[in-house]
Design a protein around this motif. Sequence first.
Motif, PDB file in Angstrom:
ATOM      1  N   GLU A  22       0.950  -1.287   0.190  1.00 22.14           N
ATOM      2  CA  GLU A  22      -0.166   0.152  -0.244  1.00 22.14           C
ATOM      3  C   GLU A  22       0.781   1.345  -0.143  1.00 22.14           C
ATOM      4  OE1 GLU A  22      -0.610  -3.333   2.573  1.00 22.14           O
ATOM      5  OE2 GLU A  22      -2.140  -3.765   1.420  1.00 22.14           O
ATOM      6  N   ILE A  23       2.072   1.161   0.625  1.00 23.75           N
ATOM      7  CA  ILE A  23       2.818   2.495   0.926  1.00 23.75           C
ATOM      8  C   ILE A  23       3.852   2.857  -1.086  1.00 23.75           C
ATOM      9  CG2 ILE A  23       4.862   3.408   1.525  1.00 23.75           C
ATOM     10  CD1 ILE A  23       4.349   1.489   3.962  1.00 23.75           C
ATOM     11  N   GLU A  24       3.631   1.648  -1.485  1.00 23.45           N
ATOM     12  CA  GLU A  24       4.425   1.855  -3.225  1.00 23.45           C
ATOM     13  C   GLU A  24       2.870   2.423  -3.842  1.00 23.45           C
ATOM     14  OE1 GLU A  24       7.086  -1.776  -3.913  1.00 23.45           O
ATOM     15  OE2 GLU A  24       7.219  -2.460  -2.139  1.00 23.45           O
ATOM     16  N   GLU A  25       1.506   1.681  -3.303  1.00 28.48           N
ATOM     17  CA  GLU A  25       0.967   2.419  -4.353  1.00 28.48           C
ATOM     18  C   GLU A  25       0.731   3.572  -4.130  1.00 28.48           C
ATOM     19  OE1 GLU A  25      -2.096  -0.042  -3.465  1.00 28.48           O
ATOM     20  OE2 GLU A  25      -1.223  -2.307  -4.073  1.00 28.48           O
ATOM     21  N   ALA A  26       0.948   4.383  -3.067  1.00 31.45           N
ATOM     22  CA  ALA A  26       0.419   5.250  -2.431  1.00 31.45           C
ATOM     23  C   ALA A  26       1.869   6.047  -3.225  1.00 31.45           C
ATOM     24  CB  ALA A  26       0.282   5.368  -1.378  1.00 31.45           C
ATOM     25  N   GLY A  27       3.008   6.038  -3.296  1.00 29.01           N
ATOM     26  CA  GLY A  27       3.524   6.757  -4.050  1.00 29.01           C
ATOM     27  C   GLY A  27       3.791   6.668  -5.453  1.00 29.01           C
ATOM     28  N   ARG A  28       2.915   5.791  -6.007  1.00 28.38           N
ATOM     29  CA  ARG A  28       2.820   6.241  -7.770  1.00 28.38           C
ATOM     30  C   ARG A  28       1.511   6.496  -7.635  1.00 28.38           C
ATOM     31  NH1 ARG A  28       5.115   0.562  -7.558  1.00 28.38           N
ATOM     32  NH2 ARG A  28       3.297  -0.580  -6.577  1.00 28.38           N
ATOM     33  N   LEU A  29       1.013   6.264  -6.583  1.00 28.47           N
ATOM     34  CA  LEU A  29      -0.348   7.791  -7.003  1.00 28.47           C
ATOM     35  C   LEU A  29       0.128   8.735  -7.201  1.00 28.47           C
ATOM     36  CD1 LEU A  29      -3.483   6.053  -4.592  1.00 28.47           C
ATOM     37  CD2 LEU A  29      -3.111   6.205  -7.437  1.00 28.47           C
ATOM     38  N   ASP A  30       1.067   9.102  -6.620  1.00 28.51           N
ATOM     39  CA  ASP A  30       1.267  10.667  -6.531  1.00 28.51           C
ATOM     40  C   ASP A  30       2.088  10.520  -7.801  1.00 28.51           C
ATOM     41  OD1 ASP A  30       0.562  11.281  -3.751  1.00 28.51           O
ATOM     42  OD2 ASP A  30       1.936  10.861  -2.733  1.00 28.51           O
ATOM     43  N   GLY A  74      11.210   6.188  -8.399  1.00 29.70           N
ATOM     44  CA  GLY A  74      10.934   6.816  -7.499  1.00 29.70           C
ATOM     45  C   GLY A  74      10.935   6.406  -6.229  1.00 29.70           C
ATOM     46  N   VAL A  75       9.793   5.235  -6.211  1.00 25.98           N
ATOM     47  CA  VAL A  75       9.728   4.534  -4.957  1.00 25.98           C
ATOM     48  C   VAL A  75      10.609   4.114  -3.777  1.00 25.98           C
ATOM     49  CG1 VAL A  75       8.068   2.349  -4.465  1.00 25.98           C
ATOM     50  CG2 VAL A  75       7.633   4.254  -6.353  1.00 25.98           C
ATOM     51  N   TYR A  76      11.676   2.963  -5.309  1.00 28.70           N
ATOM     52  CA  TYR A  76      12.858   2.616  -4.708  1.00 28.70           C
ATOM     53  C   TYR A  76      13.684   3.216  -3.936  1.00 28.70           C
ATOM     54  CZ  TYR A  76      17.011   0.679  -3.941  1.00 28.70           C
ATOM     55  OH  TYR A  76      18.165   0.221  -3.431  1.00 28.70           O
ATOM     56  N   THR A  77      13.474   4.859  -4.023  1.00 30.07           N
ATOM     57  CA  THR A  77      14.622   5.853  -3.597  1.00 30.07           C
ATOM     58  C   THR A  77      14.275   6.284  -2.966  1.00 30.07           C
ATOM     59  OG1 THR A  77      14.001   7.614  -5.493  1.00 30.07           O
ATOM     60  CG2 THR A  77      16.386   5.753  -5.539  1.00 30.07           C
ATOM     61  N   ARG A  78      12.626   6.779  -2.759  1.00 30.80           N
ATOM     62  CA  ARG A  78      12.815   7.851  -1.731  1.00 30.80           C
ATOM     63  C   ARG A  78      11.006   6.661  -0.761  1.00 30.80           C
ATOM     64  NH1 ARG A  78      10.209  12.934  -4.774  1.00 30.80           N
ATOM     65  NH2 ARG A  78      11.424  13.642  -5.857  1.00 30.80           N
ATOM     66  N   ILE A  79      11.027   5.518  -1.369  1.00 30.37           N
ATOM     67  CA  ILE A  79       9.993   4.494   0.172  1.00 30.37           C
ATOM     68  C   ILE A  79      10.597   2.966   0.483  1.00 30.37           C
ATOM     69  CG2 ILE A  79       7.804   3.385   0.483  1.00 30.37           C
ATOM     70  CD1 ILE A  79       6.555   5.524  -1.996  1.00 30.37           C
ATOM     71  N   ILE A  80      11.575   2.638  -0.777  1.00 29.31           N
ATOM     72  CA  ILE A  80      12.043   1.927  -0.387  1.00 29.31           C
ATOM     73  C   ILE A  80      12.997   1.600   0.602  1.00 29.31           C
ATOM     74  CG2 ILE A  80      12.613  -0.661  -1.823  1.00 29.31           C
ATOM     75  CD1 ILE A  80       9.763   0.169  -1.322  1.00 29.31           C
ATOM     76  N   LEU A  81      14.420   1.844  -0.221  1.00 30.92           N
ATOM     77  CA  LEU A  81      15.665   2.848  -0.039  1.00 30.92           C
ATOM     78  C   LEU A  81      15.238   3.564   1.627  1.00 30.92           C
ATOM     79  CD1 LEU A  81      17.830   1.990  -0.571  1.00 30.92           C
ATOM     80  CD2 LEU A  81      18.551   4.012  -1.584  1.00 30.92           C
ATOM     81  N   PRO A  82      15.053   4.224   2.077  1.00 31.84           N
ATOM     82  CA  PRO A  82      14.857   4.669   3.883  1.00 31.84           C
ATOM     83  C   PRO A  82      14.554   3.523   4.188  1.00 31.84           C
ATOM     84  CG  PRO A  82      14.371   6.426   2.250  1.00 31.84           C
ATOM     85  CD  PRO A  82      14.074   5.041   1.145  1.00 31.84           C
ATOM     86  N   ASN A  83      13.185   2.518   4.111  1.00 31.04           N
ATOM     87  CA  ASN A  83      13.038   2.040   5.078  1.00 31.04           C
ATOM     88  C   ASN A  83      14.203   0.789   5.202  1.00 31.04           C
ATOM     89  OD1 ASN A  83      10.214   2.918   6.273  1.00 31.04           O
ATOM     90  ND2 ASN A  83      10.139   3.610   4.226  1.00 31.04           N
ATOM     91  N   SER A  84      14.860   0.903   4.271  1.00 39.26           N
ATOM     92  CA  SER A  84      15.793  -0.937   4.595  1.00 39.26           C
ATOM     93  C   SER A  84      16.751  -0.281   4.882  1.00 39.26           C
ATOM     94  CB  SER A  84      15.635  -0.876   2.954  1.00 39.26           C
ATOM     95  OG  SER A  84      15.049  -1.298   2.005  1.00 39.26           O
TER      96      SER A  84
END
Length: 290
Positions: free
Chosen positions: A181-189, A195-205
């Motif tokens: 759901e977090i990735e889907e929210a990023g794609r909706l933006d 972009g999803v990988y660098t802004r959402i996935i990477l910081p949470n890894s």
Amino acid sequence: MTSSTAARAGKKIRLRGTVVGSAATYLVLCLLAVVFLTPFYTLLRNAFMTTPEVTSPHWHWLPGSLGLDNFTALFDNPERPFGRSLANSLIIAVITAPLSTLFASMAGYALARIAVPGRAVVLSLIVGTLMIPQAVTFLPTFVVVGSMGGVNTLWGLIAPGLFNAFAVVLFRSFYLSFPAEIEEAGRLDGLSHLGVYTRIILPNSITMIASLGALSFIDAWNSFLWPLMIGQDPNTWTVQIALSSFLTSQTVNLPELFAGTAVAILPLVIMFLIAQRYIVQGIAMSGLKS
């Protein structure tokens, strides 16, 4: 006996049992600590000893003197450039650890989240590489790297270690459990996969990256067979090759070998003390989900 007296007696018994249990636990832990620290004590003791003391049939708890002769001789020997070898190992580990971890993270995310044809085949090939003994791949890898001029070069030592199939599988397992759901929210933006990988996935890894990065650093630092094949010039030796030069068919220099080992494990001890929490958490978070 009144109920209050029985309660107090029961409380004292439980308290006594807790104290005895805690004391037994600490005793066992102390014994285990002694067992695990004994090799380090022996290493440091021998690093300050002379050859007659190391090879003596009688046990000595402490060296005769705490001089630094073994350590100065370690770095003053021109035939064994130990300082250069330490620097080479540090360069290799510092470059290999972040790059291999980043590449594994990108590959793991792509295999977990990006639906492309042949994804299952690629994953099967990556997992298949884990079943091949590493020593089997040394010769073909040497031929490839040697044909590209990588013999006696640092990039020839580094390049083959930038792909870590084990880390790819762990990252894939970790990203499969990541909330979609977090990735889907990023794609909706309007974010792309990158972009999803660098802004959402990477910081949470960060925990996984830190733990696998530390393990990659340790693995690169301890690598022996590949540097032995590709680094034929003493100026391209790693610290493990330099240590092996103290044990030959003609000479055995035990004091300097122990001194060199004490110096060589210092970066690993520091790395482990810093990253031990991330290593445990990262492996626990990765799971084994397919």
